[in-house]
Design a protein around this motif. Structure first.
Motif, PDB file in Angstrom:
ATOM      1  N   GLU A 181      43.934  42.908  36.186  1.00  0.00           N
ATOM      2  CA  GLU A 181      44.739  42.125  37.130  1.00  0.00           C
ATOM      3  C   GLU A 181      43.830  41.571  38.223  1.00  0.00           C
ATOM      4  O   GLU A 181      42.948  42.278  38.723  1.00  0.00           O
ATOM      5  CB  GLU A 181      45.820  43.008  37.747  1.00  0.00           C
ATOM      6  CG  GLU A 181      46.781  43.635  36.741  1.00  0.00           C
ATOM      7  CD  GLU A 181      47.723  42.627  36.125  1.00  0.00           C
ATOM      8  OE1 GLU A 181      47.746  41.460  36.587  1.00  0.00           O
ATOM      9  OE2 GLU A 181      48.443  42.990  35.174  1.00  0.00           O
ATOM     10  N   THR A 182      44.026  40.334  38.597  1.00  0.00           N
ATOM     11  CA  THR A 182      43.188  39.703  39.620  1.00  0.00           C
ATOM     12  C   THR A 182      43.950  39.340  40.890  1.00  0.00           C
ATOM     13  O   THR A 182      43.326  39.021  41.898  1.00  0.00           O
ATOM     14  CB  THR A 182      42.533  38.432  39.059  1.00  0.00           C
ATOM     15  OG1 THR A 182      43.556  37.531  38.595  1.00  0.00           O
ATOM     16  CG2 THR A 182      41.601  38.776  37.896  1.00  0.00           C
ATOM     17  N   SER A 183      45.268  39.385  40.863  1.00  0.00           N
ATOM     18  CA  SER A 183      46.064  39.004  42.025  1.00  0.00           C
ATOM     19  C   SER A 183      47.317  39.878  42.088  1.00  0.00           C
ATOM     20  O   SER A 183      47.926  40.157  41.046  1.00  0.00           O
ATOM     21  CB  SER A 183      46.460  37.523  41.929  1.00  0.00           C
ATOM     22  OG  SER A 183      47.243  37.134  43.034  1.00  0.00           O
ATOM     23  N   PRO A 184      47.709  40.335  43.266  1.00  0.00           N
ATOM     24  CA  PRO A 184      47.119  40.093  44.602  1.00  0.00           C
ATOM     25  C   PRO A 184      45.835  40.880  44.851  1.00  0.00           C
ATOM     26  O   PRO A 184      45.125  40.621  45.809  1.00  0.00           O
ATOM     27  CB  PRO A 184      48.237  40.554  45.538  1.00  0.00           C
ATOM     28  CG  PRO A 184      48.948  41.614  44.774  1.00  0.00           C
ATOM     29  CD  PRO A 184      48.902  41.181  43.341  1.00  0.00           C
ATOM     30  N   ARG A 185      45.543  41.877  44.023  1.00  0.00           N
ATOM     31  CA  ARG A 185      44.291  42.621  44.124  1.00  0.00           C
ATOM     32  C   ARG A 185      43.814  42.950  42.725  1.00  0.00           C
ATOM     33  O   ARG A 185      44.613  43.018  41.784  1.00  0.00           O
ATOM     34  CB  ARG A 185      44.469  43.914  44.934  1.00  0.00           C
ATOM     35  CG  ARG A 185      45.472  44.876  44.328  1.00  0.00           C
ATOM     36  CD  ARG A 185      45.649  46.114  45.204  1.00  0.00           C
ATOM     37  NE  ARG A 185      46.633  47.025  44.645  1.00  0.00           N
ATOM     38  CZ  ARG A 185      46.368  47.955  43.733  1.00  0.00           C
ATOM     39  NH1 ARG A 185      45.113  48.072  43.283  1.00  0.00           N
ATOM     40  NH2 ARG A 185      47.300  48.753  43.269  1.00  0.00           N
ATOM     41  N   ARG A 186      42.530  43.170  42.591  1.00  0.00           N
ATOM     42  CA  ARG A 186      41.981  43.481  41.268  1.00  0.00           C
ATOM     43  C   ARG A 186      42.275  44.926  40.908  1.00  0.00           C
ATOM     44  O   ARG A 186      42.052  45.841  41.693  1.00  0.00           O
ATOM     45  CB  ARG A 186      40.473  43.218  41.248  1.00  0.00           C
ATOM     46  CG  ARG A 186      39.809  43.543  39.941  1.00  0.00           C
ATOM     47  CD  ARG A 186      38.595  42.692  39.683  1.00  0.00           C
ATOM     48  NE  ARG A 186      38.941  41.286  39.542  1.00  0.00           N
ATOM     49  CZ  ARG A 186      38.113  40.360  39.062  1.00  0.00           C
ATOM     50  NH1 ARG A 186      36.896  40.682  38.677  1.00  0.00           N
ATOM     51  NH2 ARG A 186      38.484  39.108  38.966  1.00  0.00           N
ATOM     52  N   SER A 187      42.782  45.137  39.689  1.00  0.00           N
ATOM     53  CA  SER A 187      43.101  46.475  39.229  1.00  0.00           C
ATOM     54  C   SER A 187      43.104  46.495  37.710  1.00  0.00           C
ATOM     55  O   SER A 187      43.082  45.443  37.056  1.00  0.00           O
ATOM     56  CB  SER A 187      44.463  46.935  39.766  1.00  0.00           C
ATOM     57  OG  SER A 187      45.502  46.101  39.247  1.00  0.00           O
TER      58      SER A 187
ATOM     59  N   ARG B  76      45.213  36.109  30.369  1.00  0.00           N
ATOM     60  CA  ARG B  76      44.890  37.284  31.178  1.00  0.00           C
ATOM     61  C   ARG B  76      43.890  38.157  30.429  1.00  0.00           C
ATOM     62  O   ARG B  76      44.139  38.555  29.301  1.00  0.00           O
ATOM     63  CB  ARG B  76      46.158  38.071  31.480  1.00  0.00           C
ATOM     64  CG  ARG B  76      45.934  39.254  32.408  1.00  0.00           C
ATOM     65  CD  ARG B  76      47.219  39.826  32.935  1.00  0.00           C
ATOM     66  NE  ARG B  76      48.103  40.303  31.894  1.00  0.00           N
ATOM     67  CZ  ARG B  76      49.139  41.121  32.127  1.00  0.00           C
ATOM     68  NH1 ARG B  76      49.388  41.505  33.356  1.00  0.00           N
ATOM     69  NH2 ARG B  76      49.908  41.516  31.134  1.00  0.00           N
TER      70      ARG B  76
END
Length: 224
Positions: free
Chosen positions: A180-186, A149
């Motif tokens: 973070e790439t899933s469920p959304r990028r953050s 990650r």
């Protein structure tokens, strides 16, 4: 970060088969030399006499190579899958919330809205965190991978605006934000300061636009 924090970081690097190269004068000269060597080698292979006219185009080829590299560095890398470029594209302005263990006058921990502004090319990254009463400048940064990650690590120096400096002297710190790439990028992670304060940062939206101030960042539309 205490009352305010952030950072602007610039780090140049190129990844080639897992190795990171720092662009420099020698690196640029190497590109020109390689272009010249390739041009001359093609001349011999094709049996073309290497005269002044032929050599004149070496500079043209070198310039084209540099321009192609610059085009890749600035924007073309964003079009390629991350598994090829090995760098997540996190450029833009991120709406975020900072929760600090620094206590306000009423004894409650500080919770503040902020905006993380990321200027990114393939070989450089500059990060700013905008608060209503402070400006910050980072001193180093990198995107690293741990356990598969990616995360953004950077150190910074923060300085409040003149009217807000009482009780808030300049300070230094470090930030670690997971991408973070899933469920959304953050982006989410922690920070530490030399003043002994720590806290948590969590983004809640992203805009592809680059904000230049706290007020302009507030006016952007953010995708959650």
């Amino acid at each position: 970060m205490g009352r305010s924090s952030g950072g602007q970081v610039c780090l140049s690097r190129i990844e080639v088969f897992g190795a990171y190269l720092m662009p420099s004068g020698a690196w640029a000269r190497g590109i020109v030399f390689m272009a010249a060597a390739i041009w001359v080698a093609l001349a011999f292979i094709l049996g073309v006499p290497v005269d002044k006219l032929w050599l004149k185009y070496v500079g043209v080829i070198a310039a084209l190579v540099v321009l192609l590299l610059l085009a890749f560095d600035v924007f073309a890398w964003r079009w390629l899958p991350e598994w090829i470029v090995k760098r997540p594209n996190i450029r833009g302005t991120w709406r975020a919330e900072l929760r600090s263990n620094w206590l306000k006058d009423d004894g409650q921990p500080l919770v503040s809205e902020c905006f993380i502004v990321i200027h990114q090319t393939y070989t450089t990254m500059c990060v700013e965190v905008l608060f209503p009463g402070s400006d910050s400048t980072s001193t180093s940064a990198d995107i690293v991978k741990g356990g598969g990650r990616p995360s953004l690590w950077y150190t910074y120096r923060s300085e409040a605006h003149a009217p807000n400096r009482d009780g808030n002297p300049p300070h230094r710190g470090a930030v670690s934000l997971f991408v973070e790439t899933s469920p959304r990028r953050s982006l989410a992670g922690d920070y530490w300061t030399e003043r002994g304060t720590t806290g948590r940062i969590q983004t809640s939206g992203h805009s592809k636009k680059i904000a230049g101030s706290f007020m302009s960042a507030q006016s952007l539309d953010y995708a959650s």
